[in-house]
Write a protein that holds these residues in place. Structure first.
Motif, PDB file in Angstrom:
ATOM      1  N   ARG A   1      54.033 111.026  20.804  1.00  0.00           N
ATOM      2  CA  ARG A   1      52.522 109.876  20.104  1.00  0.00           C
ATOM      3  C   ARG A   1      50.824 110.685  19.942  1.00  0.00           C
ATOM      4  O   ARG A   1      50.580 109.988  18.805  1.00  0.00           O
ATOM      5  CB  ARG A   1      52.265 109.117  21.535  1.00  0.00           C
ATOM      6  CG  ARG A   1      52.923 108.167  21.779  1.00  0.00           C
ATOM      7  CD  ARG A   1      52.808 107.249  23.033  1.00  0.00           C
ATOM      8  NE  ARG A   1      53.232 106.452  23.430  1.00  0.00           N
ATOM      9  CZ  ARG A   1      54.006 105.830  24.694  1.00  0.00           C
ATOM     10  NH1 ARG A   1      52.441 105.925  24.717  1.00  0.00           N
ATOM     11  NH2 ARG A   1      54.770 105.205  25.303  1.00  0.00           N
TER      12      ARG A   1
ATOM     13  N   ALA B   1      51.041 113.809  15.772  1.00  0.00           N
ATOM     14  CA  ALA B   1      49.480 113.427  14.361  1.00  0.00           C
ATOM     15  C   ALA B   1      48.642 114.686  14.773  1.00  0.00           C
ATOM     16  O   ALA B   1      48.419 115.194  13.267  1.00  0.00           O
ATOM     17  CB  ALA B   1      49.271 112.567  13.886  1.00  0.00           C
ATOM     18  N   CYS B   2      47.935 114.628  15.671  1.00  0.00           N
ATOM     19  CA  CYS B   2      47.304 115.252  15.256  1.00  0.00           C
ATOM     20  C   CYS B   2      46.915 116.817  16.189  1.00  0.00           C
ATOM     21  O   CYS B   2      46.314 116.880  16.109  1.00  0.00           O
ATOM     22  CB  CYS B   2      46.046 114.261  16.094  1.00  0.00           C
ATOM     23  SG  CYS B   2      45.405 112.833  14.913  1.00  0.00           S
TER      24      CYS B   2
ATOM     25  N   THR C   1      37.253 106.121  23.124  1.00  0.00           N
ATOM     26  CA  THR C   1      36.366 105.658  22.869  1.00  0.00           C
ATOM     27  C   THR C   1      35.733 105.184  23.910  1.00  0.00           C
ATOM     28  O   THR C   1      34.152 104.394  23.824  1.00  0.00           O
ATOM     29  CB  THR C   1      36.097 104.433  21.368  1.00  0.00           C
ATOM     30  OG1 THR C   1      37.701 103.528  21.791  1.00  0.00           O
ATOM     31  CG2 THR C   1      37.415 105.280  20.103  1.00  0.00           C
TER      32      THR C   1
ATOM     33  N   GLY D   1      31.429 107.597  19.796  1.00  0.00           N
ATOM     34  CA  GLY D   1      31.757 108.171  18.954  1.00  0.00           C
ATOM     35  C   GLY D   1      32.994 109.922  18.447  1.00  0.00           C
ATOM     36  O   GLY D   1      32.393 110.702  18.171  1.00  0.00           O
TER      37      GLY D   1
ATOM     38  N   ALA E   1      36.210 111.441  17.679  1.00  0.00           N
ATOM     39  CA  ALA E   1      37.058 111.412  16.288  1.00  0.00           C
ATOM     40  C   ALA E   1      38.486 111.230  16.972  1.00  0.00           C
ATOM     41  O   ALA E   1      38.645 111.069  15.809  1.00  0.00           O
ATOM     42  CB  ALA E   1      36.121 112.496  15.669  1.00  0.00           C
TER      43      ALA E   1
ATOM     44  N   GLY F   1      40.842 108.870  17.583  1.00  0.00           N
ATOM     45  CA  GLY F   1      40.341 107.255  17.029  1.00  0.00           C
ATOM     46  C   GLY F   1      41.433 105.988  17.046  1.00  0.00           C
ATOM     47  O   GLY F   1      41.912 106.013  16.259  1.00  0.00           O
ATOM     48  N   TYR F   2      42.181 106.667  18.566  1.00  0.00           N
ATOM     49  CA  TYR F   2      43.276 105.753  19.160  1.00  0.00           C
ATOM     50  C   TYR F   2      42.653 105.149  20.268  1.00  0.00           C
ATOM     51  O   TYR F   2      41.907 105.175  21.110  1.00  0.00           O
ATOM     52  CB  TYR F   2      43.584 107.289  19.993  1.00  0.00           C
ATOM     53  CG  TYR F   2      44.902 107.032  19.947  1.00  0.00           C
ATOM     54  CD1 TYR F   2      45.814 106.555  19.683  1.00  0.00           C
ATOM     55  CD2 TYR F   2      45.845 107.010  21.486  1.00  0.00           C
ATOM     56  CE1 TYR F   2      47.183 106.781  19.658  1.00  0.00           C
ATOM     57  CE2 TYR F   2      46.468 106.712  22.107  1.00  0.00           C
ATOM     58  CZ  TYR F   2      47.501 106.467  21.517  1.00  0.00           C
ATOM     59  OH  TYR F   2      48.932 106.460  21.963  1.00  0.00           O
ATOM     60  N   ALA F   3      43.564 103.700  20.688  1.00  0.00           N
ATOM     61  CA  ALA F   3      43.131 102.727  21.517  1.00  0.00           C
ATOM     62  C   ALA F   3      43.132 103.317  22.819  1.00  0.00           C
ATOM     63  O   ALA F   3      42.685 102.747  24.069  1.00  0.00           O
ATOM     64  CB  ALA F   3      43.709 102.135  21.080  1.00  0.00           C
TER      65      ALA F   3
ATOM     66  N   ARG G   1      34.665 106.519  11.082  1.00  0.00           N
ATOM     67  CA  ARG G   1      35.232 108.328  11.542  1.00  0.00           C
ATOM     68  C   ARG G   1      36.677 107.655  11.789  1.00  0.00           C
ATOM     69  O   ARG G   1      36.627 108.431  12.202  1.00  0.00           O
ATOM     70  CB  ARG G   1      34.236 107.572  13.179  1.00  0.00           C
ATOM     71  CG  ARG G   1      34.571 109.199  14.381  1.00  0.00           C
ATOM     72  CD  ARG G   1      33.328 109.317  15.150  1.00  0.00           C
ATOM     73  NE  ARG G   1      33.014 108.090  16.132  1.00  0.00           N
ATOM     74  CZ  ARG G   1      32.022 107.444  15.932  1.00  0.00           C
ATOM     75  NH1 ARG G   1      30.640 107.627  15.683  1.00  0.00           N
ATOM     76  NH2 ARG G   1      31.973 106.018  16.580  1.00  0.00           N
TER      77      ARG G   1
ATOM     78  N   GLY H   1      53.927 110.835  14.627  1.00  0.00           N
ATOM     79  CA  GLY H   1      52.880 110.836  15.530  1.00  0.00           C
ATOM     80  C   GLY H   1      51.747 109.968  14.493  1.00  0.00           C
ATOM     81  O   GLY H   1      51.133 109.313  15.588  1.00  0.00           O
TER      82      GLY H   1
ATOM     83  N   SER I   1      51.909 106.801  15.785  1.00  0.00           N
ATOM     84  CA  SER I   1      51.543 106.382  16.409  1.00  0.00           C
ATOM     85  C   SER I   1      49.885 106.812  16.398  1.00  0.00           C
ATOM     86  O   SER I   1      49.319 105.884  17.368  1.00  0.00           O
ATOM     87  CB  SER I   1      51.606 107.297  17.673  1.00  0.00           C
ATOM     88  OG  SER I   1      53.151 107.200  18.737  1.00  0.00           O
TER      89      SER I   1
ATOM     90  N   GLY J   1      47.669 103.109  17.674  1.00  0.00           N
ATOM     91  CA  GLY J   1      46.792 103.263  17.534  1.00  0.00           C
ATOM     92  C   GLY J   1      44.691 102.679  17.523  1.00  0.00           C
ATOM     93  O   GLY J   1      43.961 103.012  18.224  1.00  0.00           O
TER      94      GLY J   1
ATOM     95  N   LEU K   1      41.192  99.832  16.648  1.00  0.00           N
ATOM     96  CA  LEU K   1      39.585  99.338  16.427  1.00  0.00           C
ATOM     97  C   LEU K   1      38.881  99.693  15.258  1.00  0.00           C
ATOM     98  O   LEU K   1      37.417  99.768  16.035  1.00  0.00           O
ATOM     99  CB  LEU K   1      40.007 101.486  17.592  1.00  0.00           C
ATOM    100  CG  LEU K   1      40.118 102.050  18.697  1.00  0.00           C
ATOM    101  CD1 LEU K   1      40.012 103.205  19.153  1.00  0.00           C
ATOM    102  CD2 LEU K   1      39.486 101.141  19.740  1.00  0.00           C
TER     103      LEU K   1
END
Lengths: 131, 195
Positions: free
Chosen positions: A37, A40-41, A93, A98, A100, A102-104, B57, B145, B148, B152, B156
């Motif tokens: 999961r 991606a980043c 968050t 603040g 970066a 941005g994932y729940a 952001r 990814g 997800s 996620g 938000l």
């Protein structure tokens, strides 16, 4: 069969009786699957949209040299360990407004524990994270 | 027939409205409210500004990942390891990511933010890419990814229209992931739910 059922009941009872903030034991094999999961980043060995995870445990938040963090993460007074990761992964968050990222978050406590167990191993792996 | 849509079209007017409400005009209103001895009203105006910053952001993080995906597909397509029709798929998926990036950047600007730009250099695990399946597996990992990441991000967003638009991109990433798994000979849809 009865023995396995009884064991399962005992494990469940132990989990249910854990205090709300306690870290549950994690399974790194399940954790590796959950890490999909994040991909991606993030990667273990190199920076992407998010910082690399090699050397994560014991590192100060915002501490990967050369990575451009959000001001919130750069100024966060946090050192990553099982407890701080558990809090962050539950609500990124919420813990660091603040950020970066941005994932729940990962709501399931066991999933967080599994992911943290895998991160603890993989982020210190001499193969994935050579010195 | 496939109808091409702009998932962010709902923002054409709304974005400008939120932008105006969320920046200079909002701050002025907050200042006026403070001066008038109405801190609760001022706080409300300030929170709208915070909402806007939060959304920008999140969008910028998504844009950064999309720009990296474009670069990753360029590496895959240029590797010489992909054979037709898989090569065509990679180019098509890269095109989708370019569309995502363009609309995200436009939306960020519309909301008053500054879109991140593509890096001059991206690091990819190219040493481990020796076969077509290696490239497909790498791309599938990025797409999985991405599903997800958008999943996620959706809860938000302070703006519901942004959540809806992000979910539209999520659907596209999920299709990429399924197709890549199919090309790898894997079950294209291994679970009923994504997380």
């Amino acid at each position: 069969m009865k023995h396995r059922a009884a064991t399962a009941v005992l494990v469940l009872a132990a989990l249910v009786s854990l205090p709300a903030g306690a870290i549950v034991p994690g399974d790194p094999v399940r954790g590796e699957a959950i890490y999909a999961r994040c991909q991606a980043c993030h990667a273990l060995g190199y920076d992407r949209t998010g910082p690399k995870h090699c050397g994560l445990f014991g590192r100060r938040a915002g501490g990967v040299p050369g990575f451009r963090y959000s001001p919130a993460m750069a100024q966060a007074d946090v050192v990553w360990d099982a407890n701080t990761l558990d809090r962050f992964l539950a609500n990124p968050t919420g813990m660091i407004p603040g950020t970066a990222m941005g994932y729940a978050g990962i709501a399931d406590r066991q999933e967080r524990a599994d992911l943290i167990a895998w991160l603890r191993q993989a982020s210190a792996s001499p193969i994935e994270c050579p010195p | 027939m496939i109808v091409r849509i702009n998932p962010f079209s709902a923002l054409q007017d709304l974005g400008r409205r939120r932008f105006l409400a969320g920046t200079g005009a909002t701050l002025s209103a907050a200042a006026v409210a403070l001066m008038a001895g109405r801190p609760a009203l001022a706080a409300g105006q300030g929170s709208k500004h915070d909402d806007l910053e939060t959304d920008v952001r999140i969008l910028n993080t998504a844009l950064g990942a999309e720009l990296e995906a474009i670069a990753a597909y360029a590496v895959g397509a240029g590797s010489g390891l992909l054979q037709k029709p898989v090569l065509d798929l990679a180019v098509q998926f890269q095109g989708h990511h370019k569309e995502h990036a363009a609309v995200l950047a436009k939306t960020i600007r519309k909301l008053g933010g500054t879109p991140v730009e593509a890096r001059e250099h991206y690091q990819f695990p190219t040493d481990g890419l020796k076969t077509q399946n290696d490239v497909l597996g790498f791309a599938a990992g990025l797409e999985r990814g991405a599903v997800s990441a958008y999943l996620g991000a959706v809860p938000l967003f302070r703006g519901r229209e942004l959540a809806s638009a992000a979910a539209s991109i999520l659907g596209d990433e999920a299709m990429h992931w399924a197709i890549l798994r199919q090309a790898l000979g894997q079950d294209p849809v291994p679970t009923a739910f994504m997380s």
